[in-house]
Design a protein around this motif. Structure first.
Motif, PDB file in Angstrom:
ATOM      1  N   ARG A   3       0.838  -1.209   0.000  1.00 40.89           N
ATOM      2  CA  ARG A   3       0.000   0.000   0.000  1.00 40.89           C
ATOM      3  C   ARG A   3       0.867   1.251   0.000  1.00 40.89           C
ATOM      4  O   ARG A   3       0.581   2.223  -0.712  1.00 40.89           O
ATOM      5  CB  ARG A   3      -0.928  -0.001   1.222  1.00 40.89           C
ATOM      6  CG  ARG A   3      -1.760   1.266   1.325  1.00 40.89           C
ATOM      7  CD  ARG A   3      -2.929   1.111   2.279  1.00 40.89           C
ATOM      8  NE  ARG A   3      -3.508   2.403   2.615  1.00 40.89           N
ATOM      9  CZ  ARG A   3      -4.235   3.150   1.791  1.00 40.89           C
ATOM     10  NH1 ARG A   3      -4.489   2.720   0.561  1.00 40.89           N
ATOM     11  NH2 ARG A   3      -4.713   4.313   2.166  1.00 40.89           N
ATOM     12  N   LEU A   4       1.944   1.241   0.771  1.00 42.36           N
ATOM     13  CA  LEU A   4       2.869   2.376   0.784  1.00 42.36           C
ATOM     14  C   LEU A   4       3.528   2.555  -0.579  1.00 42.36           C
ATOM     15  O   LEU A   4       3.724   3.679  -1.048  1.00 42.36           O
ATOM     16  CB  LEU A   4       3.937   2.169   1.859  1.00 42.36           C
ATOM     17  CG  LEU A   4       3.464   2.217   3.313  1.00 42.36           C
ATOM     18  CD1 LEU A   4       4.614   1.869   4.260  1.00 42.36           C
ATOM     19  CD2 LEU A   4       2.898   3.604   3.655  1.00 42.36           C
ATOM     20  N   ILE A   5       3.878   1.438  -1.222  1.00 39.50           N
ATOM     21  CA  ILE A   5       4.473   1.488  -2.558  1.00 39.50           C
ATOM     22  C   ILE A   5       3.487   2.103  -3.545  1.00 39.50           C
ATOM     23  O   ILE A   5       3.847   2.941  -4.383  1.00 39.50           O
ATOM     24  CB  ILE A   5       4.895   0.078  -3.010  1.00 39.50           C
ATOM     25  CG1 ILE A   5       6.088  -0.409  -2.187  1.00 39.50           C
ATOM     26  CG2 ILE A   5       5.236   0.072  -4.501  1.00 39.50           C
ATOM     27  CD1 ILE A   5       6.460  -1.862  -2.435  1.00 39.50           C
ATOM     28  N   ALA A   6       2.215   1.688  -3.440  1.00 42.94           N
ATOM     29  CA  ALA A   6       1.180   2.210  -4.340  1.00 42.94           C
ATOM     30  C   ALA A   6       0.991   3.709  -4.134  1.00 42.94           C
ATOM     31  O   ALA A   6       0.924   4.485  -5.100  1.00 42.94           O
ATOM     32  CB  ALA A   6      -0.136   1.471  -4.097  1.00 42.94           C
ATOM     33  N   LYS A  29       1.873   9.260  -6.064  1.00 46.35           N
ATOM     34  CA  LYS A  29       2.390  10.589  -5.762  1.00 46.35           C
ATOM     35  C   LYS A  29       3.478  11.003  -6.743  1.00 46.35           C
ATOM     36  O   LYS A  29       3.461  12.118  -7.277  1.00 46.35           O
ATOM     37  CB  LYS A  29       2.935  10.613  -4.332  1.00 46.35           C
ATOM     38  CG  LYS A  29       3.498  11.955  -3.898  1.00 46.35           C
ATOM     39  CD  LYS A  29       4.012  11.888  -2.468  1.00 46.35           C
ATOM     40  CE  LYS A  29       4.603  13.226  -2.031  1.00 46.35           C
ATOM     41  NZ  LYS A  29       5.121  13.168  -0.641  1.00 46.35           N
ATOM     42  N   GLU A  30       4.427  10.103  -6.995  1.00 42.50           N
ATOM     43  CA  GLU A  30       5.535  10.430  -7.894  1.00 42.50           C
ATOM     44  C   GLU A  30       5.069  10.559  -9.349  1.00 42.50           C
ATOM     45  O   GLU A  30       5.743  11.200 -10.157  1.00 42.50           O
ATOM     46  CB  GLU A  30       6.621   9.362  -7.791  1.00 42.50           C
ATOM     47  CG  GLU A  30       7.382   9.390  -6.471  1.00 42.50           C
ATOM     48  CD  GLU A  30       8.560   8.436  -6.453  1.00 42.50           C
ATOM     49  OE1 GLU A  30       8.613   7.532  -7.314  1.00 42.50           O
ATOM     50  OE2 GLU A  30       9.431   8.592  -5.571  1.00 42.50           O
ATOM     51  N   GLN A  51      -3.422  12.059  -5.106  1.00 43.23           N
ATOM     52  CA  GLN A  51      -2.786  11.438  -3.954  1.00 43.23           C
ATOM     53  C   GLN A  51      -3.798  10.760  -3.029  1.00 43.23           C
ATOM     54  O   GLN A  51      -3.435  10.070  -2.095  1.00 43.23           O
ATOM     55  CB  GLN A  51      -1.980  12.485  -3.181  1.00 43.23           C
ATOM     56  CG  GLN A  51      -0.798  13.009  -3.978  1.00 43.23           C
ATOM     57  CD  GLN A  51       0.054  13.965  -3.176  1.00 43.23           C
ATOM     58  OE1 GLN A  51       0.175  13.846  -1.973  1.00 43.23           O
ATOM     59  NE2 GLN A  51       0.649  14.936  -3.859  1.00 43.23           N
ATOM     60  N   CYS A  52      -5.094  10.984  -3.268  1.00 40.45           N
ATOM     61  CA  CYS A  52      -6.125  10.316  -2.491  1.00 40.45           C
ATOM     62  C   CYS A  52      -6.265   8.888  -3.020  1.00 40.45           C
ATOM     63  O   CYS A  52      -6.760   8.671  -4.126  1.00 40.45           O
ATOM     64  CB  CYS A  52      -7.445  11.069  -2.621  1.00 40.45           C
ATOM     65  SG  CYS A  52      -8.788  10.323  -1.677  1.00 40.45           S
ATOM     66  N   PHE A  53      -5.798   7.941  -2.234  1.00 36.88           N
ATOM     67  CA  PHE A  53      -5.783   6.552  -2.676  1.00 36.88           C
ATOM     68  C   PHE A  53      -6.372   5.709  -1.548  1.00 36.88           C
ATOM     69  O   PHE A  53      -5.647   5.137  -0.735  1.00 36.88           O
ATOM     70  CB  PHE A  53      -4.346   6.119  -2.990  1.00 36.88           C
ATOM     71  CG  PHE A  53      -4.240   4.911  -3.863  1.00 36.88           C
ATOM     72  CD1 PHE A  53      -4.484   4.990  -5.225  1.00 36.88           C
ATOM     73  CD2 PHE A  53      -3.904   3.677  -3.321  1.00 36.88           C
ATOM     74  CE1 PHE A  53      -4.381   3.874  -6.036  1.00 36.88           C
ATOM     75  CE2 PHE A  53      -3.790   2.552  -4.115  1.00 36.88           C
ATOM     76  CZ  PHE A  53      -4.034   2.656  -5.488  1.00 36.88           C
ATOM     77  N   PRO A  54      -7.703   5.639  -1.464  1.00 38.66           N
ATOM     78  CA  PRO A  54      -8.356   4.966  -0.341  1.00 38.66           C
ATOM     79  C   PRO A  54      -8.059   3.468  -0.280  1.00 38.66           C
ATOM     80  O   PRO A  54      -7.725   2.846  -1.296  1.00 38.66           O
ATOM     81  CB  PRO A  54      -9.842   5.214  -0.609  1.00 38.66           C
ATOM     82  CG  PRO A  54      -9.939   5.445  -2.081  1.00 38.66           C
ATOM     83  CD  PRO A  54      -8.671   6.167  -2.442  1.00 38.66           C
TER      84      PRO A  54
END
Length: 323
Positions: free
Chosen positions: A252-255, A260-261, A266-269
């Motif tokens: 999830r952090l990778i996603a 973001k990059e 950036q809203c990724f529920p």
């Protein structure tokens, strides 16, 4: 900006003539003596590709030309990629972000700094990030690294001794510059070169590794690693580090970081992430994380931006387009 007379002179040369000028220090003093021109041959294909590149980039610097030639699939690619361009000459300073691999990076650092057996092979399924981890480590520590593909080294070697010459050049370059050599799919070295009646790459490496003249890192899969185990003398010279798929929290952090990059929303529920993971697990059970996750999210962001596709529409199209 390159002087117009210099630009016209380069555009009138073959790729081999341009590389010879680089090796002689004419076009760039910092590349003097770094180009294996004696091992390269004329190539109308590369001449054509370079001609098209220079037409589109008439002010390209020698270092830019070299980076471009290294990116082209050709018989000369392995030799060209063995050329280490000084970091202050490279045009990009970007570095891929590595998330959730702190333990593996620490182990890699420990193994590479051992007094003995400081050559290491990463073992993991395709797509878990073996190559990315190695490249990140060496770039973040500002350590010189030469990346080599045995398949590319073998490409175009028709006569006995040609492969050994190419390999010997890489080994001499690494020893001279104090570079570590990275072999992706390192299992291919066991027989590489031997089928042409010469000496295999593994047998060329064994005495050099034993003496500690250079360090070698490699990557392979659990299935292909059995080839390495068959050559005990080669295997004993390496430490091994297993690389597993990241857990769901790390994925999830990778996603989130990738979105973001990429400049996306950036809203990724959690619900969206879970839907994507469920889709990938069902449709692509034989592919591995994080590669398949990044691959799909990249596709989805582009589809949403270019055609306003919903997630469902993107999953359908992605699944239909994959082999």
């Amino acid at each position: 900006m390159m002087d117009s007379s210099v630009s016209k002179h380069i555009m009138s040369q073959t790729f081999l003539q341009i590389l010879t000028d680089m090796n002689d220090g004419i076009s760039d003093p910092q590349l003097k003596g770094k180009i294996p021109v004696k091992l390269l041959h004329d190539s109308p294909y590369l001449d054509h590709k370079l001609d098209l590149y220079l037409q589109s980039n008439p002010n390209a610097r020698p270092r830019d030309i070299l980076v471009y030639l290294q990116s082209i699939e050709s018989d000369a690619r392995a030799l060209l990629k063995s050329i280490r361009i000084p970091q202050n000459l490279t045009s990009s300073n970007s570095m891929e972000t590595i998330i959730g691999r702190e333990k593996e990076l620490q182990l890699l650092d420990i193994y590479l700094n051992r007094r003995y057996k400081n050559n290491i092979i990463l073992i993991g399924e395709p797509g878990v990030g073996k190559t990315s981890l190695i490249l990140y480590y060496f770039k973040s520590h500002h350590l010189p690294l030469i990346s080599v593909s045995a398949a590319e080294m073998l490409s175009g070697t028709k006569y006995r001794g040609e492969f050994e010459k190419r390999m010997q050049h890489v080994l001499e370059t690494a020893q001279k510059e104090g570079s570590t050599i990275f072999f992706d799919e390192i299992h291919t070295l066991i027989h590489a070169g031997a089928s042409e009646g010469g000496v295999s790459a593994a047998n060329l490496l064994k005495p050099i590794i034993t003496r500690g003249d250079i360090k070698v890192v490699g990557a392979t899969t659990p299935e292909e690693a059995t080839t390495l185990y068959a050559d005990g003398a080669f295997e004993r010279r390496f430490s091994f580090l297993k690389l597993k798929e990241p857990d769901m929290q790390t994925l999830r952090l990778i996603a989130l970081n990738f979105v973001k990059e990429s400049g996306g929303n950036q809203c990724f529920p959690s619900s969206l992430f879970e839907e994507i993971v469920a889709f990938l697990d069902e449709k692509f059970p034989n592919r591995h994380y994080p590669d398949k996750l990044i691959d799909f999210i990249d596709f989805y962001l582009a589809a949403n931006k270019q055609a306003n596709f919903t997630l469902h529409e993107a999953t359908v199209l992605f699944a239909e387009s994959q082999i």
